[in-house]
Scaffold this active site. Sequence first.
Site: not given
Ligand SMILES: O=P(O)(O)OC[C@H]1O[C@H](O[C@H]2O[C@H](CO)[C@@H](O)[C@H](O)[C@H]2O)[C@H](O)[C@@H](O)[C@@H]1O
Ligand SMILES: [Mg+2]
Length: 244
Positions: A17-19
């Site tokens: 996973d990224i975020d």
């Molecule tokens: O599946 P992931 O790689 O974890 O992505 C999930 C979502 O991540 C992002 O939003 C999240 O991270 C942002 C930056 O840290 C934060 O500001 C936000 O509150 C989080 O929800 C991304 O913008 C989404 O498109 C992804 O689905």
């Molecule tokens: Mg994530």
Amino acid sequence: MSDSLPSTTDDWAFFLDIDGTLIDIAPTPDAVVVPHDLPGILDRLSQRTGGALALLTGRDLDTVDRLFAPFTLPAGAIHGTQLRFADGEVAIPSESPALAGIRERLGAFVAGRPGMLLEDKGTALAVHFRADPTAHDAVEREVRDAAAAGGADLTVQPGKAVFEIRPAHADKGRALATFMDSPAFAGRRPVAIGDDVTDESMFAEATRRGGQAFRVGAAQAGSFAHKAFDDPAGVRAWLAGLAA
Ligand SMILES: O=P(O)(O)OC[C@H]1O[C@H](O[C@H]2O[C@H](CO)[C@@H](O)[C@H](O)[C@H]2O)[C@H](O)[C@@H](O)[C@@H]1O
Ligand SMILES: [Mg+2]
């Protein structure tokens, strides 16, 4: 079966996973910082595993490539909707016709609400409210109503300070299964690392296939993943060790 983290790349296929897993959470989607050495570490791991490393993420594919430039790694973007395989082949579904109206509706909803942000990912739309946690219920209600009006092709994906509308036909678990059946991944054991509810389907699928699933942050009751990392820095240190 042991639930310890792999200490070598031998026989493993990596699903990351990224975020909140590879990179730290930031106030807005555009404000994230990718440590300068991370793309190279992922590329080295990919090469070491013969291409058996995929990013499974809610981000769209263009954003994934911008974050990890100059590398274009295998990925299941928009929660497994957009796929890019190890041989570079890409499968991207067309946008649901209902999304145009929903985009307009959600754009009007966030307008004039400074604590909210609409992230337009093409085949998915995300309403963020990290700047105003009190907006949780209002955002959830609006996003669920909008998705229901869009029909059965669309579903709501909750996340960290976000509710998204995305295609219903895909998820990270199905993406993991598709990758595991592709040449670069076949015959290896999957290890999935994530931090959020969207990762549960890949945790379950990795476990079902005799692999491992690990979570970043607090342990979660009912999760298929074991807690293994306090934060993304811990994940990066582990990956750097594997790539060294
Ligand atoms: O599946 P992931 O790689 O974890 O992505 C999930 C979502 O991540 C992002 O939003 C999240 O991270 C942002 C930056 O840290 C934060 O500001 C936000 O509150 C989080 O929800 C991304 O913008 C989404 O498109 C992804 O689905
Ligand atoms: Mg994530």
